[in-house]
Write a protein that holds these residues in place. Sequence first.
Motif, PDB file in Angstrom:
ATOM      1  N   HIS B  73       1.471  -3.625  21.770  1.00  0.00           N
ATOM      2  CA  HIS B  73       2.705  -2.648  21.109  1.00  0.00           C
ATOM      3  C   HIS B  73       2.457  -1.282  21.420  1.00  0.00           C
ATOM      4  N   THR B  74       2.572  -0.715  22.764  1.00  0.00           N
ATOM      5  CA  THR B  74       2.629   0.455  23.158  1.00  0.00           C
ATOM      6  C   THR B  74       3.870   1.146  23.098  1.00  0.00           C
ATOM      7  N   TYR B  75       5.047   0.593  23.249  1.00  0.00           N
ATOM      8  CA  TYR B  75       6.182   0.885  23.107  1.00  0.00           C
ATOM      9  C   TYR B  75       6.746   1.675  22.166  1.00  0.00           C
ATOM     10  N   PRO B  76       6.426   1.302  20.984  1.00  0.00           N
ATOM     11  CA  PRO B  76       6.772   2.439  19.743  1.00  0.00           C
ATOM     12  C   PRO B  76       6.138   3.869  19.817  1.00  0.00           C
ATOM     13  N   HIS B  77       5.032   3.999  20.659  1.00  0.00           N
ATOM     14  CA  HIS B  77       4.221   5.049  20.657  1.00  0.00           C
ATOM     15  C   HIS B  77       4.644   5.745  22.002  1.00  0.00           C
ATOM     16  N   PHE B  78       5.634   5.276  22.783  1.00  0.00           N
ATOM     17  CA  PHE B  78       5.854   5.830  24.026  1.00  0.00           C
ATOM     18  C   PHE B  78       7.007   6.954  24.067  1.00  0.00           C
ATOM     19  N   ASN B  79       6.502   7.921  24.640  1.00  0.00           N
ATOM     20  CA  ASN B  79       7.534   9.332  24.809  1.00  0.00           C
ATOM     21  C   ASN B  79       7.603   9.493  26.112  1.00  0.00           C
ATOM     22  N   ALA B  80       8.862   9.908  26.471  1.00  0.00           N
ATOM     23  CA  ALA B  80       9.082  10.099  28.029  1.00  0.00           C
ATOM     24  C   ALA B  80       9.054  11.487  28.144  1.00  0.00           C
ATOM     25  N   THR B  81       7.638  11.851  28.491  1.00  0.00           N
ATOM     26  CA  THR B  81       7.222  13.013  29.006  1.00  0.00           C
ATOM     27  C   THR B  81       7.469  13.370  30.517  1.00  0.00           C
ATOM     28  N   SER B  82       7.216  14.440  31.084  1.00  0.00           N
ATOM     29  CA  SER B  82       7.273  14.481  32.385  1.00  0.00           C
ATOM     30  C   SER B  82       6.292  13.580  33.089  1.00  0.00           C
ATOM     31  N   LYS B  83       4.870  13.818  32.542  1.00  0.00           N
ATOM     32  CA  LYS B  83       3.868  12.742  33.260  1.00  0.00           C
ATOM     33  C   LYS B  83       4.245  11.402  33.274  1.00  0.00           C
ATOM     34  N   THR B  84       4.985  10.868  32.122  1.00  0.00           N
ATOM     35  CA  THR B  84       4.895   9.460  31.834  1.00  0.00           C
ATOM     36  C   THR B  84       6.315   8.897  32.933  1.00  0.00           C
ATOM     37  N   SER B  85       7.232   9.777  32.941  1.00  0.00           N
ATOM     38  CA  SER B  85       8.382   9.426  33.982  1.00  0.00           C
ATOM     39  C   SER B  85       8.038   9.649  35.011  1.00  0.00           C
ATOM     40  N   LEU B  86       6.961  10.421  35.524  1.00  0.00           N
ATOM     41  CA  LEU B  86       6.686  10.559  36.936  1.00  0.00           C
ATOM     42  C   LEU B  86       5.789   9.280  37.381  1.00  0.00           C
ATOM     43  N   LEU B  87       4.906   8.903  36.367  1.00  0.00           N
ATOM     44  CA  LEU B  87       4.080   7.761  36.778  1.00  0.00           C
ATOM     45  C   LEU B  87       5.113   6.332  36.928  1.00  0.00           C
ATOM     46  N   GLY B  88       5.987   6.446  35.783  1.00  0.00           N
ATOM     47  CA  GLY B  88       7.043   5.190  35.814  1.00  0.00           C
ATOM     48  C   GLY B  88       7.726   5.115  37.356  1.00  0.00           C
ATOM     49  N   ALA B  89       8.180   6.462  37.550  1.00  0.00           N
ATOM     50  CA  ALA B  89       9.104   6.381  38.806  1.00  0.00           C
ATOM     51  C   ALA B  89       8.230   6.087  40.030  1.00  0.00           C
ATOM     52  N   MET B  90       6.984   6.533  39.927  1.00  0.00           N
ATOM     53  CA  MET B  90       6.111   6.390  41.358  1.00  0.00           C
ATOM     54  C   MET B  90       5.982   5.055  41.173  1.00  0.00           C
ATOM     55  N   PHE B  91       5.283   4.234  40.225  1.00  0.00           N
ATOM     56  CA  PHE B  91       4.823   2.820  40.393  1.00  0.00           C
ATOM     57  C   PHE B  91       5.994   1.842  40.125  1.00  0.00           C
ATOM     58  N   GLY B  92       7.094   2.049  39.595  1.00  0.00           N
ATOM     59  CA  GLY B  92       8.227   1.321  39.430  1.00  0.00           C
ATOM     60  C   GLY B  92       9.516   1.273  40.167  1.00  0.00           C
ATOM     61  N   VAL B  93       9.620   2.607  40.459  1.00  0.00           N
ATOM     62  CA  VAL B  93      10.978   2.715  41.108  1.00  0.00           C
ATOM     63  C   VAL B  93      10.842   2.830  42.688  1.00  0.00           C
ATOM     64  N   ALA B  94       9.977   3.575  42.894  1.00  0.00           N
ATOM     65  CA  ALA B  94       9.741   4.124  44.422  1.00  0.00           C
ATOM     66  C   ALA B  94       9.277   2.864  45.230  1.00  0.00           C
ATOM     67  N   PRO B  95       8.322   2.184  44.974  1.00  0.00           N
ATOM     68  CA  PRO B  95       7.959   1.173  45.873  1.00  0.00           C
ATOM     69  C   PRO B  95       9.153   0.179  46.194  1.00  0.00           C
ATOM     70  N   LEU B  96      10.161  -0.141  45.171  1.00  0.00           N
ATOM     71  CA  LEU B  96      11.268  -0.774  45.426  1.00  0.00           C
ATOM     72  C   LEU B  96      11.725  -0.462  46.791  1.00  0.00           C
ATOM     73  N   PHE B  97      12.198   0.790  46.765  1.00  0.00           N
ATOM     74  CA  PHE B  97      13.051   1.361  47.741  1.00  0.00           C
ATOM     75  C   PHE B  97      12.255   1.585  49.121  1.00  0.00           C
ATOM     76  N   ILE B  98      11.067   1.835  48.766  1.00  0.00           N
ATOM     77  CA  ILE B  98      10.247   2.129  50.082  1.00  0.00           C
ATOM     78  C   ILE B  98       9.800   0.745  50.763  1.00  0.00           C
ATOM     79  N   LEU B  99       9.482  -0.304  50.076  1.00  0.00           N
ATOM     80  CA  LEU B  99       9.256  -1.535  50.735  1.00  0.00           C
ATOM     81  C   LEU B  99      10.448  -2.410  51.258  1.00  0.00           C
ATOM     82  N   TYR B 100      11.775  -1.883  50.654  1.00  0.00           N
ATOM     83  CA  TYR B 100      13.005  -2.516  51.292  1.00  0.00           C
ATOM     84  C   TYR B 100      13.150  -1.846  52.646  1.00  0.00           C
TER      85      TYR B 100
END
Lengths: 188, 127
Positions: B73-100
Amino acid sequence: MAGVGFRRWAQALCRGNGSGISALVSGCRAASGVSKGSLPGPYPTTPEEKAAAAKKYNMTVEDYEPYPNKGEGYGDYPNLPERSQHERDPWYQWDHPDLRRNWGEPIHWDFDMYIRNRVDTSPSPVSWSSMCKQLFGFIGFMLFMFYLGEKFPSYQPVAAKQYPYNDLYLEKGGDPEKEPEEVKHYEI
Amino acid sequence: MADYQEAPLATRPKTLDPNEYFSVSLEQRRSEQSRAALRANLKRQYQMQLNNPLRRELIEDPALTRWVYARTHTYPHFNATSKTSLLGAMFGVAPLFILYYVFKTDRDRKEGQIKAGTVERKFCMSS
């Protein structure tokens, strides 16, 4: 488990002093299982919340320290020291000896990483610089020697195999009437 | 051994830790005592449940329940800060496009080579 729930539902149905749907969908839960106060909650801000959280996790107030509130999802979970289970006393009578842990003791966030099959943070017998020098020194030396071996090869001298009877002229399908050219494999 | 430097992320052996020998104050002893009291209470609870001859069910560990609950249950305590958004983009979004793009360009290049007939396909059974 499902049978118990069904039985309870059927009993409530028979007993029910409410009417219709409200009799079936009861607002109260069974008393078994964890109570809401003993589960992890949000980041503690006041000292009373900190004390309550320390009590909840079975820690002393000076030991209890939550993760910094950076929105990474930790909530009020305690920030325990990053020590692997390898470092715990192997001779103490733990409740769970393979995990080297007692019942009820607060579990580290990365506990499944720090078990004895995985990451080990125990002190190394030799210092880091010495270990690095030994490993990379050996690998570097071997790579250098193999490189030299490629550049300056050294092996027994070899030549192409020499066949008799004019390089096996007849066996290779040469014309028996014609004279083959003389092949000499020696020099005097 | 006086210049022993521990490895990064590893700990110092207890016998080389200066705190072991120098600062053993009264407050430290008191905090050790309170920790030992908590530990003894938990031990007692566990032993009472373990040696109860009428117990038929598993001994549930509330610390384990809390750990599992916290990890899921980490979602209730999640806040979209610059660090968390950067990590999310780096590991979740970028690999999709790069690998494609990587796979697409590699496959197209191979297809072009096959059409031109430049690559040797040893195990190709379809042509």
